[in-house]
Design a protein around this motif. Structure first.
Motif, mmCIF file in Angstrom:
data_model
loop_
_atom_site.group_PDB
_atom_site.id
_atom_site.type_symbol
_atom_site.label_atom_id
_atom_site.label_comp_id
_atom_site.label_asym_id
_atom_site.label_seq_id
_atom_site.Cartn_x
_atom_site.Cartn_y
_atom_site.Cartn_z
ATOM 1 N N HIS A 87 0.814 -1.172 0.073
ATOM 2 C CA HIS A 87 0.052 -0.090 0.235
ATOM 3 C C HIS A 87 0.851 1.222 0.005
ATOM 4 O O HIS A 87 0.399 2.564 0.211
ATOM 5 N N THR A 88 2.042 1.189 -0.465
ATOM 6 C CA THR A 88 2.974 2.189 -0.453
ATOM 7 C C THR A 88 2.357 3.258 -1.658
ATOM 8 O O THR A 88 2.089 2.702 -2.557
ATOM 9 N N PRO A 89 2.128 4.516 -1.337
ATOM 10 C CA PRO A 89 1.432 5.541 -2.132
ATOM 11 C C PRO A 89 2.321 5.649 -3.418
ATOM 12 O O PRO A 89 3.491 5.479 -3.290
ATOM 13 N N ASP A 90 1.832 6.147 -4.482
ATOM 14 C CA ASP A 90 2.501 6.328 -5.544
ATOM 15 C C ASP A 90 3.180 7.804 -5.576
ATOM 16 O O ASP A 90 4.068 7.965 -6.049
ATOM 17 N N ASP A 91 2.722 8.835 -4.898
ATOM 18 C CA ASP A 91 3.023 9.993 -4.332
ATOM 19 C C ASP A 91 3.196 10.189 -3.135
ATOM 20 O O ASP A 91 2.204 10.374 -2.525
ATOM 21 N N TYR A 92 4.458 10.504 -2.648
ATOM 22 C CA TYR A 92 4.565 10.797 -1.188
ATOM 23 C C TYR A 92 6.229 11.503 -1.062
ATOM 24 O O TYR A 92 6.910 11.187 -1.779
ATOM 25 N N ASP A 93 6.183 11.953 -0.147
ATOM 26 C CA ASP A 93 7.770 12.354 0.478
ATOM 27 C C ASP A 93 8.306 11.358 1.565
ATOM 28 O O ASP A 93 9.334 10.800 1.403
ATOM 29 N N MET A 94 7.388 11.221 2.332
ATOM 30 C CA MET A 94 7.612 10.319 3.487
ATOM 31 C C MET A 94 6.134 9.346 3.891
ATOM 32 O O MET A 94 5.111 10.045 3.531
ATOM 33 N N TYR A 95 6.102 8.121 3.932
ATOM 34 C CA TYR A 95 5.125 7.124 4.144
ATOM 35 C C TYR A 95 5.514 6.470 5.504
ATOM 36 O O TYR A 95 6.462 6.130 5.635
ATOM 37 N N PHE A 96 4.406 6.584 6.303
ATOM 38 C CA PHE A 96 4.638 6.127 7.645
ATOM 39 C C PHE A 96 4.063 4.838 7.946
ATOM 40 O O PHE A 96 2.623 4.723 7.471
ATOM 41 N N GLY A 97 4.261 3.914 8.718
ATOM 42 C CA GLY A 97 3.740 2.566 9.192
ATOM 43 C C GLY A 97 2.745 3.220 10.354
ATOM 44 O O GLY A 97 1.648 2.516 10.296
ATOM 45 N N MET A 98 2.805 4.196 10.899
ATOM 46 C CA MET A 98 1.800 4.761 11.987
ATOM 47 C C MET A 98 2.254 6.085 12.624
ATOM 48 O O MET A 98 3.341 6.472 12.215
ATOM 49 N N ILE A 99 1.499 6.926 13.081
ATOM 50 C CA ILE A 99 1.802 7.941 13.790
ATOM 51 C C ILE A 99 1.076 7.942 15.042
ATOM 52 O O ILE A 99 -0.257 7.642 15.009
ATOM 53 N N TYR A 100 1.638 8.310 16.203
ATOM 54 C CA TYR A 100 0.749 8.412 17.419
ATOM 55 C C TYR A 100 -0.031 9.609 17.658
ATOM 56 O O TYR A 100 -1.242 9.533 17.864
ATOM 57 N N ASP A 101 0.553 10.745 17.348
ATOM 58 C CA ASP A 101 -0.068 12.050 17.645
ATOM 59 C C ASP A 101 -0.092 12.739 16.237
ATOM 60 O O ASP A 101 0.783 12.565 15.305
ATOM 61 N N GLY A 102 -1.295 13.778 16.052
ATOM 62 C CA GLY A 102 -1.194 14.395 14.813
ATOM 63 C C GLY A 102 -2.402 14.150 14.038
ATOM 64 O O GLY A 102 -3.040 13.138 14.168
ATOM 65 N N HIS A 103 -2.757 15.050 13.055
ATOM 66 C CA HIS A 103 -4.104 15.079 12.660
ATOM 67 C C HIS A 103 -3.900 14.440 11.142
ATOM 68 O O HIS A 103 -3.019 14.843 10.489
ATOM 69 N N ILE A 104 -4.813 13.528 10.770
ATOM 70 C CA ILE A 104 -4.548 12.850 9.355
ATOM 71 C C ILE A 104 -5.994 13.202 8.660
ATOM 72 O O ILE A 104 -6.939 12.885 9.155
ATOM 73 N N GLU A 105 -5.768 13.486 7.196
ATOM 74 C CA GLU A 105 -6.870 13.643 6.478
ATOM 75 C C GLU A 105 -6.590 12.894 5.142
ATOM 76 O O GLU A 105 -5.642 13.115 4.373
ATOM 77 N N ASN A 106 -7.451 11.937 4.786
ATOM 78 C CA ASN A 106 -7.272 10.881 3.547
ATOM 79 C C ASN A 106 -5.893 10.399 3.620
ATOM 80 O O ASN A 106 -5.090 10.507 2.656
ATOM 81 N N ASN A 107 -5.457 10.018 4.636
ATOM 82 C CA ASN A 107 -4.107 9.496 4.938
ATOM 83 C C ASN A 107 -3.101 10.233 4.719
ATOM 84 O O ASN A 107 -1.861 9.842 4.697
#
Length: 190
Positions: A87-107
């Motif tokens: 599920h590695t995106p086609d377009d990214y600078d960094m791709y995380f397996g998880m984040i604890y804190d922080g706001h996420i919208e549409n991954n």
């Protein structure tokens, strides 16, 4: 190939990491030794320099991307590693397996965030990563640039830090609860 920041002094984490790799079928990895500082400031600086050392290696060797983990990596279940890769995106600078804190919208990470447990860096982001002047937590310093870069998160999240003593805080933390408190979707767990 996964590159793991692993202070050789943390023998307590080595077997846990090898068990995780065996369960996930990970056979290609490199362990990068890193010292642990005495003070909180020294520890954070050494952790940041360890991550940068691996990114510099990727840049020097013209790798199109590099996958980096910390030695307290724990997957949420069988198949989590393959799910992350698939599920590695086609377009990214960094791709995380998880984040604890922080706001996420549409991954996508939309605020500063914490969690360098497992991540992939695209080559286009190497210079920005290496140029980050992190005086505290490197994950928060990097993700504070979320408006300029594309930081993506695996959905559902596939890993967490195990409950061994933190090199950052020199104590044990209940980080699973932070994931649950932030209503994160977790691989094979919800």
């Amino acid at each position: 190939m996964i590159h793991v920041l692993h202070p050789s002094s943390r023998v307590d984490r080595y077997q846990l990491l090898m068990t995780q790799f065996a369960e996930q079928g990970i056979t290609e990895y490199t362990l990068w030794d890193n010292k642990i500082g005495e003070s909180m400031r020294d520890r954070r600086a050494l952790i940041a320099s360890g991550h940068k050392k691996i990114v510099q290696f990727a840049k020097n060797n013209n790798l199109p991307k590099i996958i980096i983990a910390e030695n307290d990596l724990s997957f949420f279940g069988p198949g989590a590693w393959q799910y992350y890769l698939d599920h590695t995106p086609d377009d990214y600078d960094m791709y995380f397996g998880m984040i604890y804190d922080g706001h996420i919208e549409n991954n996508r990470v939309m605020s500063k965030a914490s969690g360098f447990t497992l991540y992939t860096i695209h080559e286009r982001f190497y210079d920005a990563f290496l140029g980050c002047n992190a005086t505290g937590h490197i994950d928060i310093a990097i993700t504070s640039q979320h408006a300029q870069y594309k930081f993506m998160v695996c959905d559902p999240m596939i890993c967490e830090q195990n409950d061994t003593q933190s090199d950052n805080f020199m104590g044990k933390l209940d980080l699973r609860q932070r994931l649950l408190d932030n209503n994160r979707k977790l691989f094979n767990l919800n």
